[in-house]
Design a protein around this motif. Sequence first.
Motif, PDB file in Angstrom:
ATOM      1  N   SER A   1     -11.489  14.078   0.515  1.00 30.59           N
ATOM      2  CA  SER A   1     -10.113  14.442   0.860  1.00 30.59           C
ATOM      3  C   SER A   1      -9.686  13.885   2.213  1.00 30.59           C
ATOM      4  N   GLY A   2     -10.572  13.152   2.850  1.00 33.30           N
ATOM      5  CA  GLY A   2     -10.204  12.512   4.106  1.00 33.30           C
ATOM      6  C   GLY A   2     -10.902  13.102   5.310  1.00 33.30           C
ATOM      7  N   LYS A   3     -11.572  12.239   6.060  1.00 35.81           N
ATOM      8  CA  LYS A   3     -12.284  12.656   7.270  1.00 35.81           C
ATOM      9  C   LYS A   3     -11.500  12.136   8.479  1.00 35.81           C
ATOM     10  N   VAL A   4     -11.103  13.067   9.339  1.00 37.12           N
ATOM     11  CA  VAL A   4     -10.269  12.731  10.498  1.00 37.12           C
ATOM     12  C   VAL A   4     -11.018  13.025  11.785  1.00 37.12           C
ATOM     13  N   LEU A   5     -10.982  12.066  12.697  1.00 39.38           N
ATOM     14  CA  LEU A   5     -11.525  12.253  14.041  1.00 39.38           C
ATOM     15  C   LEU A   5     -10.355  12.320  15.006  1.00 39.38           C
ATOM     16  N   ILE A   6     -10.335  13.361  15.829  1.00 43.36           N
ATOM     17  CA  ILE A   6      -9.261  13.528  16.811  1.00 43.36           C
ATOM     18  C   ILE A   6      -9.870  13.498  18.208  1.00 43.36           C
ATOM     19  N   ALA A   7      -9.584  12.448  18.970  1.00 45.93           N
ATOM     20  CA  ALA A   7     -10.012  12.355  20.368  1.00 45.93           C
ATOM     21  C   ALA A   7      -8.837  12.823  21.216  1.00 45.93           C
TER      22      ALA A   7
ATOM     23  N   ILE B   1       0.649  12.865  10.162  1.00 49.43           N
ATOM     24  CA  ILE B   1       0.457  11.447   9.838  1.00 49.43           C
ATOM     25  C   ILE B   1      -0.970  11.210   9.359  1.00 49.43           C
ATOM     26  N   ALA B   2      -1.940  11.820  10.030  1.00 51.46           N
ATOM     27  CA  ALA B   2      -3.325  11.682   9.601  1.00 51.46           C
ATOM     28  C   ALA B   2      -3.510  12.194   8.174  1.00 51.46           C
ATOM     29  N   GLY B   3      -2.853  13.312   7.864  1.00 51.32           N
ATOM     30  CA  GLY B   3      -2.951  13.847   6.514  1.00 51.32           C
ATOM     31  C   GLY B   3      -2.425  12.885   5.474  1.00 51.32           C
ATOM     32  N   MET B   4      -1.306  12.242   5.775  1.00 48.05           N
ATOM     33  CA  MET B   4      -0.737  11.287   4.820  1.00 48.05           C
ATOM     34  C   MET B   4      -1.578  10.000   4.751  1.00 48.05           C
ATOM     35  N   MET B   5      -2.227   9.636   5.848  1.00 48.47           N
ATOM     36  CA  MET B   5      -3.105   8.462   5.812  1.00 48.47           C
ATOM     37  C   MET B   5      -4.333   8.719   4.928  1.00 48.47           C
ATOM     38  N   CYS B   6      -4.728   9.978   4.844  1.00 46.50           N
ATOM     39  CA  CYS B   6      -5.898  10.337   4.030  1.00 46.50           C
ATOM     40  C   CYS B   6      -5.529  10.691   2.595  1.00 46.50           C
ATOM     41  N   ALA B   7      -4.242  10.679   2.275  1.00 53.30           N
ATOM     42  CA  ALA B   7      -3.801  11.154   0.958  1.00 53.30           C
ATOM     43  C   ALA B   7      -3.991  10.133  -0.151  1.00 53.30           C
ATOM     44  N   GLY B   8      -4.170   8.864   0.216  1.00 48.76           N
ATOM     45  CA  GLY B   8      -4.414   7.858  -0.808  1.00 48.76           C
ATOM     46  C   GLY B   8      -3.258   6.918  -1.073  1.00 48.76           C
TER      47      GLY B   8
ATOM     48  N   ASP C   1      -1.079   3.530  -0.868  1.00 40.95           N
ATOM     49  CA  ASP C   1      -1.346   2.109  -0.644  1.00 40.95           C
ATOM     50  C   ASP C   1      -0.513   1.558   0.504  1.00 40.95           C
ATOM     51  N   ASP C   2       0.635   2.158   0.739  1.00 45.73           N
ATOM     52  CA  ASP C   2       1.574   1.682   1.752  1.00 45.73           C
ATOM     53  C   ASP C   2       1.546   2.634   2.938  1.00 45.73           C
ATOM     54  N   GLU C   3       0.871   2.211   4.021  1.00 45.89           N
ATOM     55  CA  GLU C   3       0.723   3.089   5.185  1.00 45.89           C
ATOM     56  C   GLU C   3       2.040   3.332   5.904  1.00 45.89           C
ATOM     57  N   CYS C   4       2.945   2.355   5.884  1.00 40.98           N
ATOM     58  CA  CYS C   4       4.229   2.535   6.561  1.00 40.98           C
ATOM     59  C   CYS C   4       5.042   3.624   5.856  1.00 40.98           C
ATOM     60  N   PHE C   5       5.079   3.595   4.541  1.00 38.77           N
ATOM     61  CA  PHE C   5       5.764   4.648   3.801  1.00 38.77           C
ATOM     62  C   PHE C   5       5.099   5.998   4.064  1.00 38.77           C
ATOM     63  N   ALA C   6       3.771   6.014   4.086  1.00 34.25           N
ATOM     64  CA  ALA C   6       3.052   7.273   4.319  1.00 34.25           C
ATOM     65  C   ALA C   6       3.401   7.847   5.695  1.00 34.25           C
ATOM     66  N   ALA C   7       3.504   6.977   6.696  1.00 37.66           N
ATOM     67  CA  ALA C   7       3.871   7.442   8.038  1.00 37.66           C
ATOM     68  C   ALA C   7       5.296   7.984   8.048  1.00 37.66           C
ATOM     69  N   ALA C   8       6.208   7.286   7.356  1.00 34.39           N
ATOM     70  CA  ALA C   8       7.596   7.748   7.283  1.00 34.39           C
ATOM     71  C   ALA C   8       7.690   9.087   6.553  1.00 34.39           C
TER      72      ALA C   8
END
Length: 521
Positions: free
Chosen positions: A255-261, A462-469, A471-478
């Motif tokens: 489901s997505g592994k996120v690292l937050i620094a 944004i991290a959640g949408m990047m891990c959602a699967g 294909d288009d990261e720009c749309f996911a960020a929007a």
Amino acid sequence: MKYLLDSVAMKKIDEYSIKTTGIPSVVLMERAALSVSSFVEKLAYNKKDSGKKDISICVVCTKGNNGADGLAAIRQLYLHGYKTLVYEAGRKEPGTDEYELQKNIIKNLEIPFECAVQDNILPLDEYDFIIDAMFGIGLSRDVTGVYAQIIDEINRVSAVKVAVDIPSGLSAGIVQVSNKKVKADYTVTFGFDKTGMVLYPGRKYAGKVIVSDIGFAVSQDNVQKILENNPARMIEKKDILMIPEREADGNKGTSGKVLIAAGSRSMGGAAFMSAQSAYRSGCGLVRVFTHENNKNALLTLVPESICDTYNDKNSNCDELTKWCTWADCIIAGPGLSVSGQSEEIVKCILQSGSDATLILDADALNIISENEEYYEYISRYKGKVIMTPHVGEMSRLTGKSVGQIKGNSVETALCYSKEHGVICVLKDAATVVCDHDNIYINTSGNCGMATGGSGDVLTGVIAGMMCAGFDDECFAAALAVYIHGCAGDMCRKNQGIFSMKAWDIAESLSTVFTQNNTDYN
């Protein structure tokens, strides 16, 4: 998604509809006018204490096609029994063919008609409704003289103002050229939303926007076939349903592994809010790399998180590098502070060799603005890079003033994205998200979200949408920006604009996802 068009794009659609498809321009004009007059009638109907003859409506027009739309609308209202007046501004020369056609009908019907004279503007206090049909989407100059005086008069009176296609003085594009603008209560716009009415300050002047289908031979589905360049777009509520479904037999790792620094000795809250919103946005595992002072509070507030720490003497970059290669998405910067140690942490992430999507926010951006050699590290980073500056941070990154950026946010974000090969999320009242091919302008959210920590929540979404699967990261960020704004809108209802906190926004995320599924499934 919906396309946002400017005057150039709308001209192409107009020409395609008329010249290629064969729809007569007068047909489009009558439908445009009918959409305006029927909307005004709907507003007038709500004035229960008045009959039609007691409601007065004035159309203010110039001699272009926007004015012709206004004349046709006032004629329809006149024939429906309303008290009407045409107030024309402009030189003595004839107007466009369409305008002269509509004006001739007005004269034949003996509808009251007045002409504006500079320094002797007709007072408009007696009218219940003013239809603004002076300038349309093609305006490309400042408004001066008698036109500016009329705009001041329209804005002065308390009548309900309805703009035809766009408020006069407002540009349909990304740059505003006039200081004089009608402040409409409503705008009935034709075919498509206009870019200039979604960006600020245009959004303040457009009021409530009603998009009317007047019969253009181009729809949202085929607009790109007509236009040469990709127009800007805006996310809609139903687009949340585009989030890919989880595999039924998946696990927290898939489901997505996120690292937050994030989080320095004295600013731990940013790490907590990013972690909470990442989990609320669907991430399976969230590992927070933060100053050791923040560990106990983090594990109390977000007990689901995994915590690794550094201290004042040891940046622990060996461990950080290991977790960078573990992650699917990395957030760097919230509350990290600007110091030699935080610079070392950001540099370590950029040089980690990870192919995770990297979100650079807050102090990571401030570090980059003071160390231009970091752009070289960004260019060599293996994964996608998303940079999320607010206008102040963008000013430091680009050297442009805040005023310059706010006055041309789309072009600023687009140029920065192309120059550095990143997805740029330029945060403002109308956040712009873009890469080299796509532009999104956000329409959700409210001024109550201008509160400490709101941006930290956004990084987690944004991290959640990047891990959602996607294909288009720009749309996911929007989409993440839109969801974040929806959570803020929910807080406005529940906590109010003055009382909402960033933690409230993070906690509202689950309701946004749940409510959306209820609405559309």
